[in-house]
Write a protein that holds these residues in place. Structure first.
Motif, PDB file in Angstrom:
ATOM      1  N   UNK A  36       0.828  -1.197   0.000  1.00  0.00           N
ATOM      2  CA  UNK A  36       0.000   0.000   0.000  1.00  0.00           C
ATOM      3  C   UNK A  36       0.867   1.254   0.000  1.00  0.00           C
ATOM      4  N   UNK A  37       0.690   2.101  -1.003  1.00  0.00           N
ATOM      5  CA  UNK A  37       1.366   3.393  -1.036  1.00  0.00           C
ATOM      6  C   UNK A  37       0.413   4.459  -0.504  1.00  0.00           C
ATOM      7  N   UNK A  38       0.931   5.356   0.334  1.00  0.00           N
ATOM      8  CA  UNK A  38       0.121   6.430   0.901  1.00  0.00           C
ATOM      9  C   UNK A  38       0.865   7.751   0.787  1.00  0.00           C
ATOM     10  N   UNK A  39       0.097   8.832   0.736  1.00  0.00           N
ATOM     11  CA  UNK A  39       0.623  10.190   0.820  1.00  0.00           C
ATOM     12  C   UNK A  39       0.093  10.804   2.101  1.00  0.00           C
ATOM     13  N   UNK A  40       0.982  11.278   2.939  1.00  0.00           N
ATOM     14  CA  UNK A  40       0.612  11.911   4.198  1.00  0.00           C
ATOM     15  C   UNK A  40       0.976  13.384   4.125  1.00  0.00           C
ATOM     16  N   UNK A  41      -0.010  14.253   4.294  1.00  0.00           N
ATOM     17  CA  UNK A  41       0.169  15.704   4.248  1.00  0.00           C
ATOM     18  C   UNK A  41      -0.286  16.255   5.589  1.00  0.00           C
ATOM     19  N   UNK A  42       0.532  17.093   6.223  1.00  0.00           N
ATOM     20  CA  UNK A  42       0.165  17.549   7.567  1.00  0.00           C
ATOM     21  C   UNK A  42       0.843  18.854   7.945  1.00  0.00           C
ATOM     22  N   UNK A  43       0.152  19.638   8.770  1.00  0.00           N
ATOM     23  CA  UNK A  43       0.795  20.766   9.425  1.00  0.00           C
ATOM     24  C   UNK A  43       1.534  20.255  10.653  1.00  0.00           C
ATOM     25  N   UNK A  44       2.270  21.131  11.297  1.00  0.00           N
ATOM     26  CA  UNK A  44       2.887  20.751  12.560  1.00  0.00           C
ATOM     27  C   UNK A  44       1.788  20.547  13.603  1.00  0.00           C
ATOM     28  N   UNK A  45       1.898  19.509  14.414  1.00  0.00           N
ATOM     29  CA  UNK A  45       0.959  19.235  15.511  1.00  0.00           C
ATOM     30  C   UNK A  45      -0.496  19.279  15.053  1.00  0.00           C
ATOM     31  N   UNK A  46      -0.903  18.419  14.109  1.00  0.00           N
ATOM     32  CA  UNK A  46      -2.295  18.426  13.659  1.00  0.00           C
ATOM     33  C   UNK A  46      -3.240  18.052  14.794  1.00  0.00           C
ATOM     34  N   UNK A  47      -4.429  18.661  14.783  1.00  0.00           N
ATOM     35  CA  UNK A  47      -5.374  18.341  15.849  1.00  0.00           C
ATOM     36  C   UNK A  47      -6.238  17.118  15.530  1.00  0.00           C
ATOM     37  N   UNK A  48      -6.201  16.654  14.287  1.00  0.00           N
ATOM     38  CA  UNK A  48      -6.856  15.410  13.884  1.00  0.00           C
ATOM     39  C   UNK A  48      -6.241  14.981  12.563  1.00  0.00           C
ATOM     40  N   UNK A  49      -6.439  13.725  12.210  1.00  0.00           N
ATOM     41  CA  UNK A  49      -5.980  13.225  10.917  1.00  0.00           C
ATOM     42  C   UNK A  49      -7.154  12.562  10.212  1.00  0.00           C
ATOM     43  N   UNK A  50      -7.315  12.885   8.935  1.00  0.00           N
ATOM     44  CA  UNK A  50      -8.385  12.313   8.127  1.00  0.00           C
ATOM     45  C   UNK A  50      -7.800  11.293   7.162  1.00  0.00           C
ATOM     46  N   UNK A  51      -8.312  10.075   7.206  1.00  0.00           N
ATOM     47  CA  UNK A  51      -7.977   9.075   6.198  1.00  0.00           C
ATOM     48  C   UNK A  51      -8.956   9.295   5.052  1.00  0.00           C
ATOM     49  N   UNK A  52      -8.446   9.802   3.938  1.00  0.00           N
ATOM     50  CA  UNK A  52      -9.272  10.206   2.812  1.00  0.00           C
ATOM     51  C   UNK A  52      -9.431   9.054   1.818  1.00  0.00           C
ATOM     52  N   UNK A  53     -10.658   8.640   1.571  1.00  0.00           N
ATOM     53  CA  UNK A  53     -10.933   7.509   0.696  1.00  0.00           C
ATOM     54  C   UNK A  53     -11.705   8.004  -0.525  1.00  0.00           C
ATOM     55  N   UNK A  54     -10.995   8.227  -1.647  1.00  0.00           N
ATOM     56  CA  UNK A  54     -11.626   8.821  -2.823  1.00  0.00           C
ATOM     57  C   UNK A  54     -12.517   7.834  -3.560  1.00  0.00           C
ATOM     58  N   UNK A  55     -13.294   8.376  -4.500  1.00  0.00           N
ATOM     59  CA  UNK A  55     -14.226   7.551  -5.260  1.00  0.00           C
ATOM     60  C   UNK A  55     -13.635   7.013  -6.544  1.00  0.00           C
ATOM     61  N   UNK A  56     -14.514   6.691  -7.485  1.00  0.00           N
ATOM     62  CA  UNK A  56     -14.086   6.117  -8.749  1.00  0.00           C
ATOM     63  C   UNK A  56     -13.358   4.812  -8.547  1.00  0.00           C
ATOM     64  N   UNK A  57     -12.308   4.619  -9.317  1.00  0.00           N
ATOM     65  CA  UNK A  57     -11.514   3.396  -9.214  1.00  0.00           C
ATOM     66  C   UNK A  57     -10.603   3.404  -7.997  1.00  0.00           C
ATOM     67  N   UNK A  58     -10.412   4.569  -7.380  1.00  0.00           N
ATOM     68  CA  UNK A  58      -9.513   4.674  -6.229  1.00  0.00           C
ATOM     69  C   UNK A  58      -8.055   4.785  -6.601  1.00  0.00           C
TER      70      UNK A  58
END
Length: 260
Positions: A36-58
């Motif tokens: 599994x390849x993932x891209x993680x984008x974040x500010x410093x000290x994030x207050x939450x993290x969202x696992x983003x699950x896109x549509x279409x073929x993914x």
């Protein structure tokens, strides 16, 4: 906790902030039996993290330097907006196959979503929210339905597929009654996609009998495009900021409630 590298992907995003404030990295993982390849984008000290699950073929097409071959999906193209709002974002590519249609509601894919949530929480140290749009809403609901207590803080469903189409699955193929976390459902009254009619949002909410709270929010507008495409009202084209603000405010309210 994260030690981020410089973010070439973030710099390429329109309106992206400097990498000193928001950074990203690509990781190649082995999760739930999948490469599994993932891209993680974040500010410093994030207050939450969202696992983003896109549509279409993914198939997002995450390249080693963080650029994306297919970045039009609503959850993908708004990653910098969410990061600027103080949230980390984890975007997975399609795992095991280049087309996730018909697989998002399976037990095996639910296991993978929960593994992604565990990874996101460990890497950021922040509460994890699962967010899915269109076909990706099936995956998000599936992951939340079997999540052990304390591993997922909430579930966000946007333009959820509620009518079976070409993928032959919908959110109703998931055990929605098993979701035990707060849920936000966003429906665009101008969505013309036949598999995600906005009038199905109350029906989805009614099926979430185990959730401690369910919020249904209707929006309207968006520029015209292919009915089920990302660049249309179905993908909130032109009203992305409004929807990001709705999701961010809802998450902040859940975090505040949990802190009481």
């Amino acid at each position: 906790m994260l030690a981020f590298a410089a973010a070439s992907a973030a710099r390429a995003d329109p309106g992206a902030v400097p990498p000193a404030a928001i950074e990203s990295r690509v990781a190649d993982l082995s999760l739930a039996g999948h490469a599994q390849r993932v891209l993680l984008v974040a500010p410093r000290a994030p207050r939450a993290v969202l696992v983003m699950l896109p549509g279409g073929a993914g198939d997002v097409g995450i390249l080693p330097d963080g650029r994306l071959a297919h970045g039009a999906n609503f959850l993908v193209r708004t990653r910098a907006r969410f990061a600027r709002a103080g949230f980390a974002v984890l975007i997975p590519d399609a795992a095991g196959t280049r087309d996730l249609r018909g697989r998002r509601g399976t037990p095996a894919y639910g296991d993978l979503v929960r593994a992604l949530a565990a990874y996101a929480g460990k890497e950021t140290g922040a509460p994890v929210f699962l967010a899915g749009t269109s076909q990706g809403a099936i995956a998000a609901a599936n992951g939340a339905a079997g999540a052990p207590p304390g591993t997922v803080a909430g579930l966000v469903l946007t333009e959820a597929v509620s009518i079976r189409g070409g993928s032959r699955e919908s959110v109703f193929d998931v055990d929605l009654a098993a979701v035990r976390v707060p849920v936000l459902i966003v429906a665009n009254g101008d969505d013309a996609c036949p598999v995600s009619p906005p009038d199905q949002a109350p029906r989805i909410a009614a099926a979430l009998t185990g959730a401690p709270s369910v919020t249904v929010t209707e929006v309207s507008g968006g520029r015209a495009g292919k009915a089920c495409g990302s660049l249309s009202p179905h993908g909130y084209l032109g009203i992305e900021g409004e929807v990001v603000d709705i999701v961010a405010a809802w998450i902040d309210a859940r975090l505040a409630a949990a802190a009481r």
